[in-house]
Design a protein around this motif. Sequence first.
Motif, PDB file in Angstrom:
ATOM      1  N   ASN A 131      10.998   3.575  -7.350  1.00 35.88           N
ATOM      2  CA  ASN A 131       9.578   3.838  -7.090  1.00 35.88           C
ATOM      3  C   ASN A 131       9.215   3.633  -5.623  1.00 35.88           C
ATOM      4  N   ARG A 132       9.918   2.755  -4.934  1.00 37.86           N
ATOM      5  CA  ARG A 132       9.637   2.547  -3.514  1.00 37.86           C
ATOM      6  C   ARG A 132      10.192   3.695  -2.659  1.00 37.86           C
ATOM      7  N   TYR A 189       6.413   1.470   3.413  1.00 34.26           N
ATOM      8  CA  TYR A 189       6.388   1.162   1.982  1.00 34.26           C
ATOM      9  C   TYR A 189       7.794   1.114   1.370  1.00 34.26           C
ATOM     10  N   ASN A 190       8.718   1.943   1.865  1.00 35.80           N
ATOM     11  CA  ASN A 190      10.043   2.044   1.241  1.00 35.80           C
ATOM     12  C   ASN A 190      11.033   1.011   1.769  1.00 35.80           C
ATOM     13  N   LEU A 231       7.811   8.837  -3.517  1.00 33.12           N
ATOM     14  CA  LEU A 231       6.367   8.843  -3.704  1.00 33.12           C
ATOM     15  C   LEU A 231       5.935  10.067  -4.500  1.00 33.12           C
ATOM     16  N   LEU A 232       4.872   9.915  -5.269  1.00 35.31           N
ATOM     17  CA  LEU A 232       4.262  11.018  -6.018  1.00 35.31           C
ATOM     18  C   LEU A 232       5.272  11.748  -6.896  1.00 35.31           C
ATOM     19  N   VAL A 258       0.838  -1.198   0.000  1.00 35.50           N
ATOM     20  CA  VAL A 258       0.000   0.000   0.000  1.00 35.50           C
ATOM     21  C   VAL A 258       0.875   1.251   0.000  1.00 35.50           C
ATOM     22  N   PHE A 259       0.651   2.081  -0.962  1.00 36.76           N
ATOM     23  CA  PHE A 259       1.449   3.277  -1.217  1.00 36.76           C
ATOM     24  C   PHE A 259       1.607   4.175   0.006  1.00 36.76           C
ATOM     25  N   TRP A 260       0.532   4.333   0.788  1.00 35.81           N
ATOM     26  CA  TRP A 260       0.546   5.319   1.860  1.00 35.81           C
ATOM     27  C   TRP A 260       1.065   4.786   3.201  1.00 35.81           C
ATOM     28  N   GLU A 261       1.384   3.494   3.281  1.00 37.49           N
ATOM     29  CA  GLU A 261       1.849   2.962   4.559  1.00 37.49           C
ATOM     30  C   GLU A 261       3.262   3.463   4.872  1.00 37.49           C
TER      31      GLU A 261
END
Length: 799
Positions: free
Chosen positions: A640-641, A499-500, A644-645, A493-496
């Motif tokens: 990409n990890r 994530y990275n 973000l954005l 999930v992108f917003w967790e």
Amino acid sequence: MTLLSKEILNSNILHQPLPVHDEQSYETLELKKSNVGIEKIIFDQNHSVLWKHEGRGALIKDTSTAGFIADSRYDSWAKGAPKDGDYVNFGEAKIITEFNRSDWSEYNQISFEILASCKNMINPNVTVSFVNDGTIKIPDIYDREGYHVINLKGEDWHTYVLDLSNLPREAIMSMAIASGANGSYMNLPGKLSYQIRNIKLQKNNLISHAKGWKASSNELIYSHIGYQTTSEKKSILWSPKHQYADFQLIDVTTGKVVYDGKSILKKEIVGNYRIFDFTDFTNEGLFVLETAGLKTDPFTIMAFDKLYGDSIWRSLNFIYCERCGCPVSGIHGTCHEDVVATFENETITFNGGWHDAGDLSQQLIQSAELTLNIIEMSEQYRESDPMLSRRLLEEGEWGIDFIFKTRLANGFHVTSAGITRWTDNHVGNMDDAQARIGNHAYDNFLLAGILAKIGNLLPDQHSLIEKITDVAQEDYEFAQTKFEISPYVHEPVFWEHTYNMSNSLFAATISWASSMLYQRTKIKKYADEATRFMDVMLDCQEVVGIDLFDGKKLQGMFYRDAGKKIFQHFNHQSRESMYAMALEGIIISQSKSKLVDDWKKSAVLLGSYYKYLKEFTQPYDMFPSGVYQMEEYQDQESFNRQHLLVGESAKEEYQIQLKNAVKIGQNLYIKRFPVWFSFRGNNAIILSAGRASAILGNLLQDQGLTDMAAGQLQWMVGKNPFNQSMVYGEGHNFAQQYTVSSGEMVGEMPVGMQTFGNEDEPYWPQFNNATYKEVWVGNAGKWMGLLSDLLKTEKRASK
């Protein structure tokens, strides 16, 4: 008794927020030293007709004012908002006036008066924004530059001044005033009502600078809080002039000179400066440093636990003010009871812990890590300041309750929710927010380690110890089962907040969690797992060394995995301290292992890397972001990890940002600030690196590493190019932050210093948009975590 001590008692030991004093704020001090040379009125009777309205509500205006009125809540989302209401409020009311490429270059500030006449609003505020169509476009592609939020004072006309000196403004197209409809206090009927008048462009002859390493030539740069008695003590002046060669320390109480010294002139690529070093002065007290008519404000020299004691109270105040689900007097009532998740046909309310930042989002991992930091600090003050320790423990128990509350069956947890509004607390209607649910090995390992360490730190016989131990073991088993089936599966999930994650950090976390559980339970299985994953972690460390242009070899840093192609970086959030925490955990818990010497060698190598980095930001103590390779952007998965954005130009910008860094080897660069794009601000990064340095300093008994760690705290409280404290209420010259939801809070800390565009030097404008100036509870936790490790070192040294 100090004023702060009185206010703590009056707040019932922080069961109400501390009063906000802005007498020493950046805004107040800048207003006092305003020296207007030229002025241009841009809002007069003729211009008033040019305002137009957008979004919610309606325009209100007359011949001298313009403004808008709107409801605080609507029964629909704004046009273009996601249908589920994720991470949005109820819309925005805005007024705009246009200028047709007006050149504002000769003016460096804008002043205006604003009247707020709101009803039942939590923190009335407006966002002032500009559009520039010149060489540098404003706003930028990430909508970060050109926006400034003002938390408004009372229901009366007040003058506000905004520094434009670093805003590209040679072709201004428009100026807008806006405010979000984000709910009201306890869902009472709410109204937004704002008016603006007397807008003036001005040239302030005394305007402060906001970019670059060089500070103003008439300001002594120092730690506003002060210095520890036995540690390094330095002040900086960006002037080579001979009259500043001598300096004195003056005891504020007696007015007598207690120390005479001579400055050291440094000539570097970044410019010429003087260092005033008084490290060998170890008397406690309140002092000022003076040289040729320049002097600091008073600062203290004292033992470390006393020196930072006030900052802990203030940080704890900020954390308390960010409580979710609990009424906080003067800010909000019970909140977010309708932030819910559905699991196996059951509905779970996801409130508790602490709001994540300037918005109202919630993150389990953020609150869990913060809980541990608070408990760590409580343990450090248990004997020296029982009242502070008990209040910290109480706040930590609030976090433990949230960790327990978010647990579901079979390793699942309610993990996060994106929220920017005050919901109505009624489950079942349109403004409910949906929380996310996950079952991820990494999160469960991390939670297990957090709980195990909390169990190791709580006072004996604490009622939660047994429960915490049971839950930690359960979460560990869930994590291990999932990991063995699908190892190193990363958060989808992108917003967790995880994530990275990289493989090396994954292994470090498992090893650390295993060591914490081994300390808690003495079960050999955990020791074996700690060793197993320490081996994996060490396979990701550079031990051979990379050849540099100066003939040295660079060693000690970690890569994202054992392939050793991509270095481990952090550019917003940071868990850099985890590598040092894992080393500390295993060396202490398995001190008789035959592998201890190998683990200590890894710690020495990592410490040498931090020492190497230190030289790239002198004369400041801010840790650089680290080493980068030019080709890293070509690895799509890791890129990409980490970012973000990002826009389409991100990979090209990556290369530009490295070219603006320091080249140290073939395709090898040191970045003072991270490679970053939309998400900027480095306080979490330097505090986490600082904690790693503090842990290694204590583990290896290396005073140099310890001093470097303390330097990160000093950077944040004034020893930076802008002579600004980034902890609201600490020291002086602390600026209003991006705190749109709750307003200014004593002890708040922003995400951190940023850069302008693709540059690699500090940029700290008055403009306070997210993310760089957004307040962040995670940084208050990292502040406490770093302090707790430095306190350990002081206690060891005093034995």
